[in-house]
Design a protein around this motif. Structure first.
Motif, PDB file in Angstrom:
ATOM      1  N   ASP A 292     -41.282  22.174  33.524  1.00 11.88           N
ATOM      2  CA  ASP A 292     -41.866  23.215  34.374  1.00 11.88           C
ATOM      3  C   ASP A 292     -43.267  22.785  34.836  1.00 11.88           C
ATOM      4  O   ASP A 292     -44.190  22.678  34.017  1.00 11.88           O
ATOM      5  CB  ASP A 292     -41.951  24.523  33.583  1.00 11.88           C
ATOM      6  CG  ASP A 292     -42.368  25.702  34.456  1.00 11.88           C
ATOM      7  OD1 ASP A 292     -42.890  25.470  35.569  1.00 11.88           O
ATOM      8  OD2 ASP A 292     -42.187  26.858  34.026  1.00 11.88           O
ATOM      9  N   PRO A 293     -43.466  22.543  36.147  1.00  6.85           N
ATOM     10  CA  PRO A 293     -44.775  22.051  36.630  1.00  6.85           C
ATOM     11  C   PRO A 293     -45.907  23.044  36.397  1.00  6.85           C
ATOM     12  O   PRO A 293     -47.076  22.651  36.384  1.00  6.85           O
ATOM     13  CB  PRO A 293     -44.543  21.840  38.135  1.00  6.85           C
ATOM     14  CG  PRO A 293     -43.063  21.778  38.310  1.00  6.85           C
ATOM     15  CD  PRO A 293     -42.492  22.659  37.233  1.00  6.85           C
ATOM     16  N   ARG A 294     -45.587  24.320  36.213  1.00 14.08           N
ATOM     17  CA  ARG A 294     -46.641  25.324  36.017  1.00 14.08           C
ATOM     18  C   ARG A 294     -47.427  25.083  34.731  1.00 14.08           C
ATOM     19  O   ARG A 294     -48.559  25.562  34.593  1.00 14.08           O
ATOM     20  CB  ARG A 294     -46.031  26.727  36.011  1.00 14.08           C
ATOM     21  CG  ARG A 294     -45.443  27.156  37.354  1.00 14.08           C
ATOM     22  CD  ARG A 294     -44.729  28.485  37.253  1.00 14.08           C
ATOM     23  NE  ARG A 294     -43.568  28.400  36.358  1.00 14.08           N
ATOM     24  CZ  ARG A 294     -42.781  29.432  36.076  1.00 14.08           C
ATOM     25  NH1 ARG A 294     -43.036  30.613  36.611  1.00 14.08           N
ATOM     26  NH2 ARG A 294     -41.750  29.272  35.258  1.00 14.08           N
ATOM     27  N   ASN A 295     -46.845  24.337  33.797  1.00 13.68           N
ATOM     28  CA  ASN A 295     -47.535  24.094  32.526  1.00 13.68           C
ATOM     29  C   ASN A 295     -48.795  23.251  32.683  1.00 13.68           C
ATOM     30  O   ASN A 295     -49.680  23.304  31.821  1.00 13.68           O
ATOM     31  CB  ASN A 295     -46.584  23.417  31.530  1.00 13.68           C
ATOM     32  CG  ASN A 295     -45.552  24.382  30.969  1.00 13.68           C
ATOM     33  OD1 ASN A 295     -45.711  25.597  31.035  1.00 13.68           O
ATOM     34  ND2 ASN A 295     -44.480  23.842  30.418  1.00 13.68           N
TER      35      ASN A 295
ATOM     36  N   LEU B 241     -51.029  23.735  34.765  1.00 10.93           N
ATOM     37  CA  LEU B 241     -52.106  24.629  35.190  1.00 10.93           C
ATOM     38  C   LEU B 241     -52.696  25.417  34.027  1.00 10.93           C
ATOM     39  O   LEU B 241     -53.677  26.141  34.199  1.00 10.93           O
ATOM     40  CB  LEU B 241     -51.594  25.604  36.258  1.00 10.93           C
ATOM     41  CG  LEU B 241     -50.995  24.976  37.530  1.00 10.93           C
ATOM     42  CD1 LEU B 241     -50.452  26.057  38.452  1.00 10.93           C
ATOM     43  CD2 LEU B 241     -52.048  24.138  38.253  1.00 10.93           C
ATOM     44  N   LEU B 242     -52.107  25.287  32.840  1.00  9.97           N
ATOM     45  CA  LEU B 242     -52.578  26.047  31.685  1.00  9.97           C
ATOM     46  C   LEU B 242     -53.943  25.548  31.237  1.00  9.97           C
ATOM     47  O   LEU B 242     -54.243  24.355  31.288  1.00  9.97           O
ATOM     48  CB  LEU B 242     -51.576  25.920  30.535  1.00  9.97           C
ATOM     49  CG  LEU B 242     -50.179  26.500  30.803  1.00  9.97           C
ATOM     50  CD1 LEU B 242     -49.227  26.145  29.665  1.00  9.97           C
ATOM     51  CD2 LEU B 242     -50.243  28.010  30.978  1.00  9.97           C
TER      52      LEU B 242
ATOM     53  N   SER C 168     -44.399  17.886  32.195  1.00 11.87           N
ATOM     54  CA  SER C 168     -44.626  18.924  33.204  1.00 11.87           C
ATOM     55  C   SER C 168     -45.305  18.370  34.449  1.00 11.87           C
ATOM     56  O   SER C 168     -45.319  19.035  35.493  1.00 11.87           O
ATOM     57  CB  SER C 168     -45.471  20.065  32.612  1.00 11.87           C
ATOM     58  OG  SER C 168     -46.635  19.558  31.984  1.00 11.87           O
TER      59      SER C 168
END
Length: 348
Positions: free
Chosen positions: A59-62, A64-65, A120
């Motif tokens: 998941d590429p959104r990880n 941005l964490l 990710s």
């Protein structure tokens, strides 16, 4: 008398009661007991289960964490393994924390991994690099630069995800990096020379051929130690039985196939679309839009191709005992005469 389970009911009713209890616990915010965070959430014996697992892992959104979110997830996972459960923590929140933790921290060393080396980051990094390789493939300097960028990225990924038990030496990493880069560039330049007098569409597939060749060189070299000394093989319960080079060969072959197929949709579908679009008035008027459009097309393909191709083969792969080296076969037959298959981690 019908056989009864531990709950005092027939086995089927016992299973139903357990599922109802688990569902009620989840809905009420209570955690089911004894969740094994060492295993994925979904059944890995099915392609659907493996795909669900890898859609979460990649998941590429990880990427941005924040550091605070990563550290909080690590604390939740570590506390749960020690039997400490924060009030109000749900099962979904625990699994989310587990996958966030796995996405950023090395499974063997526990160290925070380099950002661009994490799984990710695979989709955003690969879509940018692949899109540019497929846009700027006509000149020798462009081929040299983007193939170098691609292999440099692969080296970072392979180093970041190295095994903690048998880390790569600087010499092994350097050999794999130089060999893969040389192989990719030589393939790209050679095929470019051969395709100068054929359809431009065929020329668009040169970067894919170069990437496929580089994978066939890079991955075996990066895992050359496994080919020399073998990888651990276990029984179904995880008990270590020895090391096998035959298992390493099967594992590396599966990874090479997965990586090539992973790149295929993003490097095979966009050329047809771009070949058509570049004949239209829009791209003739705004030629600078070719690169972002190509990157976007590649990214769309990779969002699905990356997890689906990772899921082609079980992470916990297996092979027949009779396919192992003769010495290891003899050892297993002496200590585990009933054993028919062994299991091993194929890697990524």
């Amino acid at each position: 008398m019908p056989r009864r389970g531990q709950c005092g009911l027939k086995p089927r009713l016992c299973s139903v009661q357990f599922l109802v209890h688990r569902l009620r616990g989840t809905m009420s915010g209570q955690l089911p007991p004894n969740i094994d965070l060492k295993e994925p959430r979904w059944d890995q014996s099915t392609f659907a289960g493996r795909a669900s697992h890898f859609f979460t892992v990649t998941d590429p959104r990880n990427i941005l964490l924040t550091d605070e979110q990563l550290e909080n997830s690590r604390k939740i996972v570590h506390d749960y393994r020690q039997g400490i459960v924060p009030p109000g923590l749900t099962e979904n929140e625990l699994w989310r924390a587990k996958y966030i933790y796995d996405s950023a921290f090395h499974p063997d060393t526990g160290e925070k991994m380099i950002l661009i080396g994490r799984m990710s980051a695979q989709v955003p990094m690969n879509m940018t690099i692949t899109g540019c390789m497929m846009t700027f493939y006509r000149t020798t300097p462009a081929v040299l630069f983007w193939q170098w960028v691609n292999q440099s990225f692969n080296a970072v990924v392979n180093y970041t995800n190295r095994s903690g038990d048998a880390p790569l030496t600087v010499n092994e990493l350097g050999t794999a990096y130089v060999s893969a880069t040389t192989g990719a560039v030589a393939t790209a330049l050679g095929l470019n020379a051969l395709t100068k007098h054929v359809s431009p569409l065929i020329g668009r597939f040169v970067p894919f051929a170069a990437v496929a060749a580089a994978n066939c060189i890079n991955i075996p070299l990066m895992r050359q130690r496994e080919l020399k000394v073998g990888i651990p093989v276990t029984d179904e319960s995880g008990n270590r039985l020895g090391e096998s080079t035959n298992a390493a060969k099967q594992a590396i072959t599966q990874v090479v196939v997965s990586r090539i197929l992973m790149a295929a949709p993003g490097m095979a579908i966009p050329p047809f679309i771009m070949n058509t679009l570049e004949k239209k008035a829009f791209l003739k008027r705004f030629p600078w839009m070719s690169a972002p459009i190509q990157v976007g097309l590649v990214g769309f393909c990779l969002v699905f191709a990356t997890p689906l191709c990772c899921a082609l083969f079980p992470q916990k792969s297996s092979m027949s005992v009779t396919s192992l080296e003769a010495e290891l076969q003899a050892k297993i037959q002496e200590t585990h005469p009933e054993l028919r298959r062994v299991y091993f981690n194929k890697g990524l």
